[in-house]
Design a protein around this motif. Structure first.
Motif, short mmCIF file in Angstrom:
data_model
loop_
_atom_site.label_atom_id
_atom_site.label_comp_id
_atom_site.label_asym_id
_atom_site.label_seq_id
_atom_site.Cartn_x
_atom_site.Cartn_y
_atom_site.Cartn_z
N TYR A 150 -19.70 32.39 84.01
CA TYR A 150 -20.07 33.80 83.85
C TYR A 150 -18.87 34.73 84.00
CZ TYR A 150 -24.76 31.89 84.60
OH TYR A 150 -25.92 31.17 84.53
N GLU A 151 -17.96 34.42 84.91
CA GLU A 151 -16.81 35.28 85.16
C GLU A 151 -15.78 35.19 84.03
OE1 GLU A 151 -16.57 37.44 87.44
OE2 GLU A 151 -18.13 36.88 88.88
N HIS A 152 -15.61 34.03 83.44
CA HIS A 152 -14.62 33.85 82.38
C HIS A 152 -15.15 34.14 80.99
CE1 HIS A 152 -10.90 32.30 84.18
NE2 HIS A 152 -11.65 31.67 85.06
N ARG A 185 -18.16 25.59 71.08
CA ARG A 185 -17.33 25.29 69.92
C ARG A 185 -16.86 26.54 69.21
NH1 ARG A 185 -20.62 22.10 67.86
NH2 ARG A 185 -21.45 23.24 66.09
N VAL A 186 -17.66 27.58 69.17
CA VAL A 186 -17.31 28.78 68.40
C VAL A 186 -16.60 29.83 69.23
CG1 VAL A 186 -19.26 28.40 66.85
CG2 VAL A 186 -19.54 29.92 68.82
N LEU A 187 -16.47 29.60 70.54
CA LEU A 187 -15.76 30.57 71.37
C LEU A 187 -14.28 30.64 70.97
CD1 LEU A 187 -17.09 30.08 75.01
CD2 LEU A 187 -17.12 32.18 73.69
N SER A 188 -13.75 31.83 70.91
CA SER A 188 -12.34 32.00 70.61
C SER A 188 -11.60 32.45 71.86
CB SER A 188 -12.15 33.04 69.50
OG SER A 188 -12.53 34.33 69.97
N ALA A 189 -10.28 32.43 71.81
CA ALA A 189 -9.47 32.85 72.96
C ALA A 189 -9.71 34.32 73.31
CB ALA A 189 -7.99 32.61 72.65
N GLU A 190 -10.09 35.12 72.31
CA GLU A 190 -10.37 36.54 72.57
C GLU A 190 -11.63 36.75 73.40
OE1 GLU A 190 -9.47 35.30 69.60
OE2 GLU A 190 -7.41 36.08 69.76
N ASP A 191 -12.49 35.73 73.48
CA ASP A 191 -13.72 35.83 74.26
C ASP A 191 -13.50 35.51 75.74
OD1 ASP A 191 -15.31 36.43 72.01
OD2 ASP A 191 -15.40 34.30 71.47
N VAL A 192 -12.29 35.11 76.10
CA VAL A 192 -12.02 34.64 77.46
C VAL A 192 -11.45 35.75 78.32
CG1 VAL A 192 -10.82 32.91 78.85
CG2 VAL A 192 -11.49 32.37 76.50
N VAL A 193 -11.98 35.89 79.53
CA VAL A 193 -11.36 36.73 80.56
C VAL A 193 -10.50 35.78 81.39
CG1 VAL A 193 -11.74 38.24 82.53
CG2 VAL A 193 -13.31 38.31 80.59
N TRP A 194 -9.21 35.79 81.14
CA TRP A 194 -8.35 34.78 81.72
C TRP A 194 -8.19 34.92 83.24
CZ3 TRP A 194 -7.08 30.54 79.21
CH2 TRP A 194 -7.13 30.56 77.81
N ARG A 195 -8.17 36.15 83.73
CA ARG A 195 -7.96 36.38 85.17
C ARG A 195 -9.04 37.33 85.68
NH1 ARG A 195 -1.92 38.31 85.54
NH2 ARG A 195 -2.17 37.85 87.76
N PRO A 196 -10.26 36.82 85.90
CA PRO A 196 -11.38 37.69 86.24
C PRO A 196 -11.23 38.40 87.58
CG PRO A 196 -11.98 35.38 86.49
CD PRO A 196 -10.66 35.40 85.81
#
Length: 419
Positions: free
Chosen positions: A191-193, A231-242
Motif C-alpha cells: 500500500y505504501e509503495h 505485470r502492468v505496473l510501471s516505474a512511474e507508479d512506484v513511490v520509491w521512498r514512502p
C-alpha cells in the motif's frame, strides 16, 4: 499501539483480509538469490527502514540471544516463568493455550506474566515456527525485563520475514503457499509503495504505519487479476521512498543506517543477507546505479560466520552499498541481461487468460482433388509462439500435406524442414 494491539494487528492469516492472491502473485516475483522482488523495471524490496516504520519494532546492535540448551522443565525456566513449566508436554515447546491459561491464572508473579506474554509474542508473531507452538529458546533474552527493549527485535523479525519469503517463493505449483512470519508487513508495504493498489486509508498516517491501515476495506482479487496488476505496473507508479518526509524515531535510526548497506542479519534459523546496492532508489536520491553480482547465496554458511564477524571487527557485518555498484554502466542494459524486455500493456487492453481459454489453431485448405482439408495446429509453447501467430486462419492457396507438416515442425520446434 501497544503490544496487545500489535499482536492482533500483525498476527492472523492473509486469508482473512481478502488480499491473499495479491500477496502470492507478488511472491512469485521474489528472487531468493538477491532478496528482492524482480519487476520489468528493476528490483525493489522491503528495506530495514521500511520494516521498522511499518511495525514499530526497534533495530539495535544488540542481537537477540538464543539458548538452545534450555528446556521447559529446567529450574531456570521455572524460576523465570513459574509453575506453567510443569504443564508443558515438550522440553522445547509449549502450546499457546497453556501459556494463555498461565497468564490469566494464579500462582505467577507480574514479572513472570510479562515474560510469558513476551515469549508467546516472539514465538507466535515476530519469529513464528510452523508448528504453532511457543519455543523456550527465546527466554534467555527475557531474563532481565529492563533490558528487553535494547535487543534487536526488529532485525530478528525482519530476517525471519526474508527467510519465510524465500520458503514461500519456492512453493511447488498446485500447492497452497504459506508464510510463518509478519505477512502483514508485506501487505502494508504494498500500500505504501503502490498507491494504485491500496484501499482507502481511514486513518492519519503515523508511526507505526501498520496502524494507519486498520479498518481499511480490502477488496479481493483473483490470482490472474493480481498477476496482471503486477505485470502492468510501471516505474512511474512506484513511490520509491514512502517515508522520506516522516520523522524517523530513535528506535528506527539503526534500520535507517542499515538500509544503505550490504548487511548480514542474524535470524532464527540462518543468517540472511540484505543487499542495499540492489535497491539504491529506496534509500538514495541519485540516479539508479548498476549493482555488482550478488553473493552465491543469501543464506550465510555457518562455517563462514566466524570469519565474517572477525573481519568486521564487531558485532555487525555491514558495508556501504556504494562498494557494490558499477559507477559506469546502463541500468537498461543490466535489466536486459537479467531477463528479456517486457512490453507494458495498458490495463484496458489487457486480456485475462482465464476469460479466453487457450485453443489450437485450425488450418483449412483445399487439396489437389479440390476437397477441403482441416488440420489442427496445436497450441505453441512460448519459444515458438511467433511462428504459431504467423499461421493464417484461412489459406486460399492449395497446400500439400508436406507443407502442412513443415508448418507443424516450425511451430512446435520438432525437427527441421527439408527444402
Amino acid at each position: 499501539m501497544g503490544l496487545a494491539d500489535f499482536w492482533r494487528t500483525m498476527g492472523g492469516s492473509p486469508r482473512r483480509t481478502g488480499i491473499k492472491n495479491r500477496l502470492w502473485a507478488l511472491l512469485e516475483r521474489w528472487w531468493d538469490t538477491t532478496n528482492t522482488f524482480h519487476m520489468a523495471w528493476g528490483d525493489i524490496t522491503i528495506t530495514p527502514l521500511e520494516f521498522a516504520m511499518i511495525t514499530g519494532l526497534p533495530f539495535s546492535e544488540r542481537n537477540v540471544t538464543f539458548d538452545c540448551e534450555l528446556t521447559w522443565r529446567s529450574a531456570a525456566a521455572k524460576d523465570l516463568l513459574g509453575p506453567v513449566v510443569d504443564l508443558t508436554d515438550d522440553d522445547a515447546h509449549a502450546s499457546v493455550k497453556v501459556i494463555v491459561e498461565a497468564i490469566c491464572g494464579g500462582g505467577v508473579s507480574a514479572e513472570q506474566r510479562v515474560r510469558l506474554f513476551l515469549l508467546a509474542l516472539v514465538s507466535r508473531v515476530m519469529a513464528r515456527s510452523r508448528n504453532s507452538r511457543v519455543h523456550i529458546k527465546f527466554l534467555s533474552a527475557l531474563r532481565d525485563l529492563g533490558a528487553v527493549s535494547s535487543y534487536n527485535w526488529g532485525g530478528l523479525a525482519y530476517s525471519h520475514l526474508l527467510y519465510e519469503m524465500k520458503q514461500a517463493s519456492q512453493t511447488a505449483l498446485g500447492n497452497d503457499p504459506s508464510m510463518a512470519a509478519l505477512w502483514s508487513v508485506l501487505e502494508i508495504w504494498i500500500y505504501e509503495h503502490f498507491p494504485t493498489l491500496a484501499p482507502e486509508c481511514t486513518r492519519d498516517a503515523a508511526y507505526p504505519y501498520v496502524a494507519s491501515w486498520i479498518g481499511a476495506v480490502r477488496v479481493g482479487a483473483s490470482l490472474a487479476a493480481s498477476r496482471r496488476a503486477w505485470r502492468v505496473l510501471s516505474a512511474e507508479d512506484v513511490v520509491w521512498r514512502p517515508f522520506v518526509n516522516a520523522v524517523v524515531p530513535v528506535s528506527a535510526a539503526r534500520a535507517h543506517f542499515l538500509s544503505g548497506r550490504r548487511v548480514l542479519l542474524p535470524g532464527v534459523y540462518r543468517h540472511m543477507w540484505y543487499l542495499g546496492e540492489r535497491v539504491s532508489l529506496q534509500h538514495h536520491s541519485g540516479d539508479r546505479l548498476v549493482p555488482k553480482d550478488p553473493l552465491e547465496s543469501m543464506l550465510a554458511l555457518d562455517e563462514d560466520l566466524a570469519r565474517l564477524y572477525a573481519e568486521a571487527r564487531g558485532e555487525a557485518v555491514c558495508r556501504s552499498w556504494r562498494e557494490f555498484v558499477h559507477r559506469k554502466g546502463s541500468y537498461d542494459d543490466f535489466l536486459r541481461r537479467l531477463a528479456p524486455p517486457v512490453r507494458f500493456v495498458l490495463p484496458e487492453e489487457e486480456v485475462d487468460p482465464e476469460d479466453i481459454p487457450r485453443a489450437d489453431r485450425i488450418l483449412r485448405y483445399e487439396n489437389s482433388d479440390g476437397e477441403e482439408v482441416v488440420e489442427t495446429i496445436p497450441w505453441a509453447f512460448p519459444p515458438h509462439r511467433k511462428s504459431y501467430d504467423d499461421v493464417p486462419e484461412h489459406t486460399p492457396l492449395r497446400l500439400g500435406r508436406e507443407c502442412v507438416a513443415g508448418c507443424s515442425c516450425l511451430i512446435l520446434g520438432r525437427g527441421s524442414v527439408s527444402s
